[in-house]
Design a protein around this motif. Structure first.
Motif, short mmCIF file in Angstrom:
data_model
loop_
_atom_site.label_atom_id
_atom_site.label_comp_id
_atom_site.label_asym_id
_atom_site.label_seq_id
_atom_site.Cartn_x
_atom_site.Cartn_y
_atom_site.Cartn_z
N HIS A 1 1.05 -1.37 0.13
CA HIS A 1 0.10 0.04 0.10
C HIS A 1 1.01 1.19 -0.11
O HIS A 1 0.63 2.30 -0.46
CB HIS A 1 -0.90 0.08 1.08
N ALA A 2 2.18 1.36 0.52
CA ALA A 2 3.01 2.46 0.82
C ALA A 2 3.64 2.51 -0.49
O ALA A 2 4.17 3.53 -0.59
CB ALA A 2 3.70 2.13 2.05
N GLY A 3 3.84 1.52 -1.13
CA GLY A 3 4.75 1.46 -2.44
C GLY A 3 6.10 1.23 -2.49
O GLY A 3 6.90 1.30 -3.12
N ARG A 4 6.37 0.72 -0.97
CA ARG A 4 7.84 0.40 -0.75
C ARG A 4 8.01 -0.14 0.69
O ARG A 4 7.00 -0.07 1.50
CB ARG A 4 8.65 1.89 -0.93
N ARG A 5 8.86 -0.81 1.01
CA ARG A 5 9.16 -1.51 2.51
C ARG A 5 9.55 -0.59 3.44
O ARG A 5 10.21 0.62 3.36
CB ARG A 5 10.41 -2.16 2.23
N LEU A 6 8.66 -0.41 4.27
CA LEU A 6 8.64 0.68 5.38
C LEU A 6 9.30 -0.08 6.54
O LEU A 6 9.51 -1.29 6.97
CB LEU A 6 7.43 1.01 5.87
N THR A 7 10.32 0.59 7.05
CA THR A 7 11.10 0.12 8.48
C THR A 7 10.17 0.11 9.66
O THR A 7 9.07 0.96 9.65
CB THR A 7 12.30 0.86 8.85
N ASP A 8 10.36 -0.55 10.39
CA ASP A 8 9.66 -0.63 11.80
C ASP A 8 9.79 0.55 12.38
O ASP A 8 8.64 1.31 13.04
CB ASP A 8 10.33 -1.58 12.85
N ASP A 9 10.65 1.68 12.31
CA ASP A 9 10.73 2.90 13.01
C ASP A 9 9.56 3.73 12.05
O ASP A 9 9.01 4.80 12.75
CB ASP A 9 11.93 3.59 12.94
N GLU A 10 9.84 3.68 10.86
CA GLU A 10 8.74 4.64 10.31
C GLU A 10 7.38 4.05 10.43
O GLU A 10 6.30 4.85 10.61
CB GLU A 10 9.15 4.47 8.55
N VAL A 11 7.02 2.73 10.54
CA VAL A 11 5.79 2.31 10.90
C VAL A 11 5.27 2.94 12.10
O VAL A 11 4.24 3.49 12.40
CB VAL A 11 5.54 0.81 10.91
N THR A 12 6.29 3.04 13.14
CA THR A 12 6.02 3.39 14.81
C THR A 12 5.70 4.79 14.51
O THR A 12 4.91 5.53 15.06
CB THR A 12 6.99 3.22 15.55
N LEU A 13 6.56 5.89 13.61
CA LEU A 13 6.17 7.03 13.61
C LEU A 13 4.99 7.67 12.80
O LEU A 13 4.35 8.37 13.42
CB LEU A 13 7.33 7.69 12.70
N ILE A 14 4.62 6.62 11.80
CA ILE A 14 3.41 6.96 11.19
C ILE A 14 2.14 6.59 11.99
O ILE A 14 1.20 7.49 12.07
CB ILE A 14 3.34 6.37 9.98
N GLU A 15 2.45 5.65 13.09
CA GLU A 15 1.34 5.35 13.98
C GLU A 15 1.37 6.63 15.03
O GLU A 15 0.05 6.99 15.49
CB GLU A 15 1.68 4.29 14.82
N GLU A 16 2.56 7.31 15.42
CA GLU A 16 2.63 8.16 16.38
C GLU A 16 1.78 9.65 15.88
O GLU A 16 1.26 10.30 16.42
CB GLU A 16 3.92 8.63 16.79
N PHE A 17 1.85 9.51 14.42
CA PHE A 17 1.10 10.83 13.88
C PHE A 17 -0.15 10.70 13.78
O PHE A 17 -1.07 11.46 13.25
CB PHE A 17 1.67 11.07 12.38
N GLY A 18 -0.64 9.33 14.28
CA GLY A 18 -2.36 9.29 14.15
C GLY A 18 -2.72 8.96 12.71
O GLY A 18 -4.15 8.83 12.45
N LEU A 19 -2.09 8.45 11.75
CA LEU A 19 -2.43 8.16 10.45
C LEU A 19 -2.27 6.51 10.09
O LEU A 19 -2.37 6.15 8.93
CB LEU A 19 -1.40 8.73 9.44
N LEU A 20 -1.89 5.81 11.20
CA LEU A 20 -2.13 4.38 11.21
C LEU A 20 -2.53 3.66 12.42
O LEU A 20 -1.79 4.15 13.28
CB LEU A 20 -0.64 3.70 10.82
N ARG A 21 -3.53 2.83 12.44
CA ARG A 21 -3.77 2.20 13.62
C ARG A 21 -3.10 0.82 13.38
O ARG A 21 -3.29 0.05 12.38
CB ARG A 21 -5.49 2.10 13.37
N VAL A 22 -2.62 0.40 14.65
CA VAL A 22 -2.18 -1.00 14.57
C VAL A 22 -2.87 -1.79 15.77
O VAL A 22 -3.00 -1.37 16.90
CB VAL A 22 -0.79 -0.84 14.95
N ALA A 23 -3.19 -3.01 15.59
CA ALA A 23 -4.18 -3.71 16.42
C ALA A 23 -3.77 -5.16 16.22
O ALA A 23 -3.25 -5.55 15.12
CB ALA A 23 -5.46 -3.43 16.48
N THR A 24 -4.22 -6.07 17.26
CA THR A 24 -3.87 -7.68 17.22
C THR A 24 -5.24 -8.28 17.19
O THR A 24 -5.97 -7.77 17.95
CB THR A 24 -3.18 -7.96 18.54
#
Length: 255
Positions: free
Chosen positions: A123-146
């Motif tokens: 969906h992002a068009g490239r491989r996101l690093t774990d730090d980038e995923v965490t940062l986008i989540e902190e921006f409120g633009l990604l929800r992560v759930a189990t």
């Protein structure tokens, strides 16, 4: 009206509206019978009317199912939906549910999608690093759930694509956070004010314009609000552009 070929016509609700079987209700709501029964078992639907051995569902049941689907599309979990529906009056009718749905979902942009980690990268068009995923989540633009199986699922929020593009620009993370905080602060205040205007100037006059609104009236209201949403979002962008140009003009004048 007499029955045809010995088959009794379907009964009508007290208000003259149609009554549906569970199969007809599910089809009208765009759901499977199994899902509809599941929602009913959770208490999300009031009990059906009983006519002999048959269970019949009216427009209120359909409106509740439409509310459930709309709230799910807005990102609500079934648990949150259950709590919200429980807060509504027991006798909330089709009109009340339509108004609530319109108010809650008027700014929704598309339905959220739950993705695996691999699908998120696609969906992002490239491989996101774990730090980038965490940062986008902190921006409120990604929800992560189990989920119930223990698998991690990622739900991009509207604006996720912009965040991915920003990560590729040579801007310090602190600057991105500051800009995000400023946007969130002002947009929250603007959203609250626009919601109040929508309620006071559109919803309430519509509600008091008639003692009874049909399903067609409710659908027209939602269509009107959808158009207002599109025009308002366009006006916000243009308004920001005008304000930014004024700031630039003042800076040039001082210089």
């Amino acid at each position: 009206m007499s029955s045809v070929a010995g088959v009794d016509p379907a009964p009508r609700a007290d208000d003259g509206g149609p009554l549906r079987t569970i199969d007809e209700l599910a089809a009208a709501a765009g759901l499977t019978v199994r899902t509809t029964r599941y929602y009913a078992s959770l208490g999300l639907l009031p009990p059906p009317a009983r006519r002999g051995r048959m269970a019949w569902y009216d427009d209120t049941h359909l409106a509740r199912l439409e509310m459930i689907r709309a709230l799910q599309g807005h990102g609500f979990t079934l648990q949150a939906i259950e709590k919200y529906l429980a807060s509504l009056p027991v006798d909330a009718g089709v009109e009340d549910l339509a108004v609530q749905r319109a108010m809650l979902t008027s700014w929704t942009v598309g339905e959220p999608q739950e993705l695996t980690r691999r699908q998120l990268d696609q969906h992002a068009g490239r491989r996101l690093t774990d730090d980038e995923v965490t940062l986008i989540e902190e921006f409120g633009l990604l929800r992560v759930a189990t989920d119930e199986r223990g698998a991690v699922r990622f739900t991009p929020v509207h604006g996720f694509d912009v965040a991915v593009q920003l990560l590729e620009v040579d801007i310090p993370v602190a600057g991105m956070r500051a800009a995000g905080d400023a946007i969130e602060r002002h947009m929250s205040a603007l959203a609250e004010e626009l919601t109040r205007v929508l309620r006071d100037e559109v919803i309430e006059p519509w509600r008091h314009a008639s003692d009874h609104h049909s399903r067609e009236d409710a659908e027209q209201l939602e269509a009107t609000i959808s158009t207002l949403r599109r025009l308002t979002l366009d006006a916000i962008v243009r308004g920001f552009q005008r304000s930014a140009n004024k700031v630039i003009a003042r800076s040039l004048h001082r210089a």
